[in-house]
Design a protein around this motif. Structure first.
Motif, mmCIF file in Angstrom:
data_model
loop_
_atom_site.group_PDB
_atom_site.id
_atom_site.type_symbol
_atom_site.label_atom_id
_atom_site.label_comp_id
_atom_site.label_asym_id
_atom_site.label_seq_id
_atom_site.Cartn_x
_atom_site.Cartn_y
_atom_site.Cartn_z
ATOM 1 N N UNK A 1 0.818 -0.747 0.240
ATOM 2 C CA UNK A 1 0.151 -0.002 0.341
ATOM 3 C C UNK A 1 1.024 1.141 -0.164
ATOM 4 N N UNK A 2 2.085 1.146 0.347
ATOM 5 C CA UNK A 2 2.552 2.390 0.589
ATOM 6 C C UNK A 2 2.988 3.431 -0.765
ATOM 7 N N UNK A 3 3.266 2.396 -1.954
ATOM 8 C CA UNK A 3 3.282 3.242 -2.890
ATOM 9 C C UNK A 3 2.280 3.597 -3.886
ATOM 10 N N UNK A 4 1.282 2.966 -3.450
ATOM 11 C CA UNK A 4 0.150 3.797 -3.958
ATOM 12 C C UNK A 4 -0.369 5.254 -2.612
ATOM 13 N N UNK A 5 0.213 5.432 -1.599
ATOM 14 C CA UNK A 5 -0.101 5.908 -0.941
ATOM 15 C C UNK A 5 0.513 7.089 -1.293
ATOM 16 N N UNK A 6 1.552 7.109 -1.643
ATOM 17 C CA UNK A 6 3.076 8.406 -1.982
ATOM 18 C C UNK A 6 2.404 8.710 -3.235
ATOM 19 N N UNK A 7 2.005 7.958 -4.083
ATOM 20 C CA UNK A 7 1.510 7.968 -5.025
ATOM 21 C C UNK A 7 0.522 9.031 -5.965
ATOM 22 N N UNK A 8 -0.295 8.713 -5.104
ATOM 23 C CA UNK A 8 -1.301 9.940 -4.423
ATOM 24 C C UNK A 8 -1.164 10.886 -4.379
ATOM 25 N N UNK A 9 -0.124 11.216 -3.516
ATOM 26 C CA UNK A 9 0.302 12.734 -2.810
ATOM 27 C C UNK A 9 0.767 12.875 -3.575
ATOM 28 N N UNK A 10 1.351 12.328 -5.085
ATOM 29 C CA UNK A 10 2.482 12.949 -6.132
ATOM 30 C C UNK A 10 1.056 13.733 -6.824
ATOM 31 N N UNK A 11 0.842 12.718 -7.309
ATOM 32 C CA UNK A 11 -0.956 12.857 -8.288
ATOM 33 C C UNK A 11 -1.485 14.611 -7.766
ATOM 34 N N UNK A 12 -1.580 14.552 -6.223
ATOM 35 C CA UNK A 12 -2.748 15.626 -5.616
ATOM 36 C C UNK A 12 -1.615 17.197 -6.089
ATOM 37 N N UNK A 13 -0.633 17.165 -5.979
ATOM 38 C CA UNK A 13 0.374 17.792 -5.877
ATOM 39 C C UNK A 13 0.646 18.863 -7.027
ATOM 40 N N UNK A 14 0.332 17.389 -8.171
ATOM 41 C CA UNK A 14 0.475 17.845 -9.113
ATOM 42 C C UNK A 14 -1.053 18.512 -9.828
ATOM 43 N N UNK A 15 -2.069 18.532 -9.362
ATOM 44 C CA UNK A 15 -3.228 18.855 -9.496
ATOM 45 C C UNK A 15 -4.394 17.507 -10.333
ATOM 46 N N UNK A 16 -4.465 15.734 -9.633
ATOM 47 C CA UNK A 16 -4.559 16.020 -10.729
ATOM 48 C C UNK A 16 -5.532 15.201 -9.964
ATOM 49 N N UNK A 17 -6.252 15.322 -9.103
ATOM 50 C CA UNK A 17 -7.301 15.372 -7.858
ATOM 51 C C UNK A 17 -7.566 13.640 -8.461
ATOM 52 N N UNK A 18 -8.796 13.337 -9.025
ATOM 53 C CA UNK A 18 -9.531 12.076 -9.637
ATOM 54 C C UNK A 18 -8.590 10.794 -8.855
ATOM 55 N N UNK A 19 -6.467 11.643 -10.209
ATOM 56 C CA UNK A 19 -6.400 10.080 -10.165
ATOM 57 C C UNK A 19 -6.172 9.923 -8.863
ATOM 58 N N UNK A 20 -5.700 10.505 -7.893
ATOM 59 C CA UNK A 20 -4.953 10.909 -6.757
ATOM 60 C C UNK A 20 -6.107 10.052 -6.256
ATOM 61 N N UNK A 21 -7.313 10.351 -6.143
ATOM 62 C CA UNK A 21 -8.017 8.801 -5.256
ATOM 63 C C UNK A 21 -8.340 8.417 -5.811
ATOM 64 N N UNK A 22 -8.274 7.377 -6.665
ATOM 65 C CA UNK A 22 -8.433 6.100 -7.549
ATOM 66 C C UNK A 22 -6.775 5.376 -6.154
ATOM 67 N N UNK A 23 -5.745 6.178 -6.543
ATOM 68 C CA UNK A 23 -4.658 5.895 -5.438
ATOM 69 C C UNK A 23 -4.774 5.319 -4.281
#
Length: 633
Positions: free
Chosen positions: A567-589
């Motif tokens: 799970x750790x890589x998914x959680x971190x990737x979600x935070x990276x996507x949020x920082x890039x403004x890709x919120x819907x993709x972040x929710x998926x992760x």
């Protein structure tokens, strides 16, 4: 042990043993054979055995066979020892009278309990003669790890400890300071200051046990010699009883008094003694197997290894004793090869290595050249080469030769090589057992076994890594880092996993540049899929905290590609996507991270979560609380 008759009678009557039953019990614990007892009492042997059977029932002794008497004796010894300790704390000797006039006190707080003990009668008699009759001031019991030195000394105290006014036991396997230990012991012995140490030892009959001295020989040799010298001066009142893997002391330093130092070398158990030890095994098929003799011989009768195999058969043996022996035989041969190649480079020819390997898997048995030929280890047509190989091994002290009445030469591995191989096997087994406790969430039990594993083999990177992880789970950060660093010195999977964990701790402390540098080096050398996934995950985390979103994104995706159930890589990737403004993709992760964590928990319910993982899980629940109610609790 000579259990006092008064004590035996009191305990026996307490559980309802009759006079006739007590009579046969008394003679049996004195070591008399049933046939001799039958002749002395004029009672049939089967009738006496029936009486003894009733005694076993009243003392609730389980099992069958000759081991029942040993279990009963052990129970009586333990009970007697408790009584001695209790009376000793009150200033009364165990026999009820204090013949020396000094108070009788015991400090066995660091001594292990004797749960099972069999055999070693000759060695116990030797210790009693040296310590009680001869009043030797310094006695050492030496032998490889697991030989039973500690158990022997513990049993010796149970047998003849009542001869002493004071007994102090200290264990040294944690690299403790010798001077501090001596100060505390002298304080307990005589309630005097350090300057009066010799007076304390001379004024009363004291037994001071120093257990596991092998590490102190290397780290504090001068302190060891000072303590030995102190007890030599106290002669003939007090005794220093030591246990160690070896005895590196130069006796000449003590002049004429060196002859007062006695050293008992402890080898493995005999086959009969080993069978008695294994009788109470949690693996009931072990004694019934026709392979038991082969197993005992393979380990040279080493009590600790035999108990580990018997009590943890489900982990080590996996139900197939024949396959276990076969794989262990192979491992022993490999260990010998590695030992010789490491210590002697190209000095030892391949034929000599083959011979040494075969000697190793034959335990403590001495083997002749004819035995080697009969088993296909050496070619009968190459007798000269075989003799030269054995001579070379003997020259390097790898094997020793003994002559027998038929004048034939018999060879066995030297104690140095045997000890090295035995210690590596012990470390391997203890690491496996400790890791099982770790995965089950029994971290205190894991710590005990893993500490022993690295004691027997400091270079075993998996054990150092597992111990570091255990300490981290127990919130002992400094100890965890120390063991991770030890593991990282090697060049293998455990070493790279340790580097990964060290880097993770550095990231938590904000040392991002140092962590990333270490992770990049490890990433170039590691090949294991799981380790690579963890390295990419932590690199992604480090780059994310440095605001390098592109690099973080790439490494986190690589981690998921390698190990998609973490799970750790998914959680971190979600935070990276949020920082890039890709919120819907972040929710998926965020969802994938929580799902992965739930799936892992079902498979491994006792798994301990890293602190940062719990924080990320909380973040995921907060993000998904309004969108997906099923993730909000």
């Amino acid at each position: 042990m000579k259990i006092p008759q008064e004590f035996l009678t009191t305990v026996a009557k307490r559980v309802g043993v009759s006079e006739n039953e007590l009579e046969v019990l008394t003679r049996a614990v004195e070591g008399q054979a049933m046939t001799a007892i039958s002749q002395q009492l004029g009672v049939r042997k089967d009738a006496l055995q029936k009486r003894l059977g009733e005694v076993y029932k009243k003392f609730e002794i389980p099992g069958s066979g000759p081991g029942k008497l040993a279990k009963l004796e052990q129970l009586l010894i333990s009970e007697y020892e408790k009584q001695m300790r209790s009376r000793g704390q009150q200033g009364v000797s165990p026999t009820g009278a204090n013949t020396s006039g000094a108070s009788s006190r015991w400090d066995l707080s660091e001594a292990p309990e004797v749960t099972s003990f069999c055999g070693r009668s000759t060695q116990l008699q030797t210790l009693e003669r040296w310590i009680v009759a001869d009043k030797s001031p310094v006695v050492a019991v030496v032998g490889m790890g697991g030989a039973g030195k500690t158990a022997l000394v513990r049993q010796a105290i149970a047998n003849f400890g009542h001869y002493f006014d004071c007994i102090v036991w200290r264990t040294l396997n944690d690299r403790r300071d010798m001077a501090t230990i001596l100060d505390s012991a002298i304080s307990f012995i005589g309630d005097r200051k350090e300057s009066d140490a010799l007076e304390s030892l001379r004024s009363s009959r004291c037994l001071f046990v120093l257990d596991a001295l092998e590490q102190s020989w290397r780290s504090q040799p001068e302190d060891c010699e000072e303590i030995i010298d102190l007890f030599l001066q106290s002669s003939p009142q007090s005794c220093l009883l030591l246990t160690s893997w070896d005895w590196p002391l130069n006796h000449s330093k003590f002049g004429d008094r060196s002859s007062e130092i006695r050293v008992l070398e402890l080898g493995g158990l005999s086959e009969n003694e080993a069978r008695m030890l294994l009788e109470s095994s949690s693996y009931p098929d072990l004694l019934q197997s026709d392979l038991i003799a082969e197993l005992i011989n393979l380990y040279g009768g080493n009590p600790l290894i035999l108990k580990l195999v018997a009590n943890h058969a489900e982990i080590l043996v996996s139900g197939n004793l024949a396959q276990f022996i076969k794989s262990t035989t192979f491992s022993v041969g490999q260990l010998v090869r590695k030992f010789l190649e490491t210590h002697y480079n190209d000095e030892i020819p391949s034929l000599a290595i083959e011979i040494a390997s075969w000697l190793a898997v034959n335990g403590d048995r001495a083997i002749s050249l004819q035995d080697l030929q009969a088993n296909g280890i050496v070619d009968p047509d190459e007798l000269w080469e075989s003799e030269r190989a054995l001579e070379g091994l003997e020259t390097h002290s790898i094997v020793i030769q003994e002559q027998r009445h038929n004048r034939m030469g018999y060879f066995r591995l030297s104690s140095q090589v045997t000890q090295e191989i035995t210690h590596q096997l012990l470390a391997k087994y203890l690491n496996k057992i400790g890791h099982k406790s770790y995965t089950d969430g029994n971290f205190k039990s894991a710590k005990t076994d893993l500490k022993n594993a690295v004691r027997y083999n400091e270079a075993l990177a998996p054990a150092q890594y597992n111990l570091g992880a255990t300490y981290e789970h127990l919130d002992c950060r400094d100890e965890a880092i120390a063991h991770y660093r030890e593991a990282a010195k090697q060049q293998n999977r455990a070493a790279y996993a340790a580097i990964n964990n060290l880097a993770r701790l550095q990231i938590l402390e904000g040392h991002l540049d140092e962590a990333i540098a270490q992770l990049k080096i490890a990433l170039e050398r590691a090949s294991d899929r799981v380790v690579l996934a963890a390295l990419h995950k932590n690199l992604g985390w480090g780059y994310w905290l440095q605001n390098h979103c592109g690099l973080a994104f790439d490494h986190l995706h690589q981690s998921i590609d390698l190990e998609g159930d973490r799970p750790a890589a998914y959680y971190l990737l979600a935070q990276v996507l949020e920082a890039k403004g890709e919120l819907e993709e972040a929710i998926g992760y965020w969802k994938k991270g929580l799902k992965s964590e739930r799936d892992n928990h079902k498979k491994h319910p006792n798994t301990w979560n890293l602190p940062e993982l719990e924080i990320w899980q909380m973040m995921a629940r907060q993000r998904l609380g309004t969108r997906s109610p099923e993730f909000s609790s």
